[in-house]
Design a protein around this motif. Structure first.
Motif, short mmCIF file in Angstrom:
data_model
loop_
_atom_site.label_atom_id
_atom_site.label_comp_id
_atom_site.label_asym_id
_atom_site.label_seq_id
_atom_site.Cartn_x
_atom_site.Cartn_y
_atom_site.Cartn_z
N UNK A 76 0.83 -1.22 0.17
CA UNK A 76 0.01 -0.07 -0.10
C UNK A 76 0.75 1.43 -0.02
N UNK A 77 2.03 1.15 0.52
CA UNK A 77 3.14 2.40 0.39
C UNK A 77 4.39 2.16 -0.14
N UNK A 83 5.27 10.47 4.11
CA UNK A 83 5.01 11.74 4.43
C UNK A 83 3.43 11.71 4.52
N UNK A 84 2.77 12.76 5.13
CA UNK A 84 1.39 12.74 5.49
C UNK A 84 0.58 12.34 4.44
N UNK A 85 0.89 12.59 3.24
CA UNK A 85 -0.03 12.05 2.11
C UNK A 85 -0.04 10.62 1.96
N UNK A 86 1.11 10.15 2.15
CA UNK A 86 1.59 8.61 1.96
C UNK A 86 0.68 7.87 3.23
N UNK A 285 -0.26 14.80 13.20
CA UNK A 285 -0.91 13.85 12.01
C UNK A 285 -2.00 13.32 12.61
N UNK A 286 -1.54 12.54 13.74
CA UNK A 286 -2.77 12.13 14.72
C UNK A 286 -4.07 12.67 14.94
N UNK A 355 6.96 4.06 9.45
CA UNK A 355 7.63 5.30 8.76
C UNK A 355 8.88 5.49 9.87
N UNK A 356 8.58 5.44 11.14
CA UNK A 356 9.72 5.63 12.07
C UNK A 356 10.72 4.61 12.02
#
Length: 380
Positions: A76-77, A83-86, A285-286, A355-356
């Motif tokens: 899915x990624x 990033x935020x959009x991802x 983001x959250x 991501x992290x």
């Protein structure tokens, strides 16, 4: 720079972007395969690709860069820093590709939790109004016990879904589709630790707030309204700031419990480590996705609320029946809205965790190898 000044040797093509030339005399492996001597690790069951230590340290890949397969987006990624959009787009894609394991599973869990909640809440509402002629406790006091029960069961359902959906996201990142049955069998042993972590964090957040509010109310009842207000303001603001900080720093504990198979305390420490230095990004983001989910959930709940209040107005001579209809309509709205919004929020949190780990640990290298093993196994 190579011995040819940075250009490929005569007759040899450029390597893919971000990859180096293979050692002299050794060709690139075919797409989707890894060079001999660098076996990939399969990732059965609960995706041990996410296990602690599975990812190589940054700058020290498990295999040379030229040996890595070109599988940068198996799921899915894209397997790179997100990033935020991802993360938002990836969460939506996870729902679209696994509707049964996301929307269906959310609906089942919410039904299992909120149907008993609706029954208990309806009974408590009837008890809180012992007589049809007693309308003094209508309004917020009449439905207060029901609201508390509904909140408790909603908390339970949300905690369970957070663990279940973390597994779905982990699979979707590797391009795997899963079902409700496989998700449950892979995750059920991790649900108690997930709930334990949620409980510890929520107690650490709620207890100080309740103590401050209780002290303010006690002072007000004893004729010290100004002192009670001062205690509430001066004590409430630090409690609110602490609640936001703690909730953000521990937001990645549930994905760590499910995807790494660790316990409550290690998962909380893991979340603190992963969110170090990125508090405001994680919080922003959250907060954004929570607001989006809250707005969407409110819109989805409006028809059920209207039905409940219309039913209450239609039974004006019987406040018990009217409030019971409101309680049942509220639970139905919570089931529908939660089934659609909970997977989205849980998906974003799961992708923030991945991501992290990509940024800090080079997890993308391990995930690319695991996806390559899946691809080779399907062809074989």
């Amino acid at each position: 720079m190579t011995e040819h000044g940075g250009y490929p040797p005569p007759g040899q093509a450029y390597p893919p972007p971000g990859q180096a030339y293979p050692p002299p005399g050794q060709a690139y492996p075919p797409p989707g395969q890894v060079a001999p001597g660098h076996p990939t690790a399969t990732v059965p069951g609960a995706a041990p690709a996410f296990a602690p230590g599975a990812a190589p340290a940054v700058g020290h890949p498990a295999a040379p860069a030229w040996a890595m397969p070109v599988l940068h987006k198996p799921g899915i990624v894209a397997l790179r820093p997100l990033g935020l959009g991802d993360v938002m787009d990836g969460s939506v894609k996870a729902i679209r590709r696994n509707p049964g394991a996301t929307l269906g599973l959310s609906a089942v869990v919410l039904l299992a939790c909120l149907v008993p909640s609706a029954v208990i809440s309806a009974l408590l509402t009837m008890v809180s109004l012992p007589s049809p002629d007693d309308t003094s406790s209508m309004g917020s006091l009449g439905t207060l016990p029901a609201s508390l029960v509904e909140s408790l069961f909603t908390w339970l359902a949300t905690g369970v879904l957070t663990g279940l959906l973390a597994h779905v996201i982990g699979e979707a990142v590797l391009g795997r589709r899963t079902t409700m049955g496989r998700t449950w069998s892979s995750t059920r042993r991790r649900l108690l630790p997930v709930l334990g972590a949620h409980l510890l964090v929520d107690l650490a957040v709620v207890v100080p707030i309740l103590l401050v509010v209780g002290a303010g109310i006690l002072l007000s009842f004893n004729g010290h309204a100004a002192a009670g207000l001062l205690v509430g303001v001066l004590g409430g603001l630090p409690c609110l700031a602490g609640a936001i900080w703690l909730s953000t720093r521990t937001a990645l504990a549930a994905p760590a419990i499910v995807l790494e198979g660790i316990g409550v305390r290690p998962a909380l420490r893991r979340s603190f480590a992963l969110t170090r230095g990125v508090f405001w990004r994680t919080f922003g983001i959250i907060l954004l996705v929570s607001v989006i989910a809250a707005i969407a959930g409110s819109m989805l709940s409006v028809p059920f609320s209207l039905v409940g209040f219309v039913g209450m107005a239609a039974t004006g001579d019987n406040p018990q029946s009217g409030l019971v209809m409101v309680v049942i309509a509220s639970h139905l709205g919570k089931i529908v809205s939660g089934a659609l919004t909970t997977p989205f929020v849980a998906g974003v949190v799961g992708l923030l965790y991945i991501d992290r780990r990509i940024r800090l640990e080079g997890l993308d290298v391990t995930l690319i190898r695991a996806a390559a093993a899946d691809s080779t196994g399907r062809r074989g």
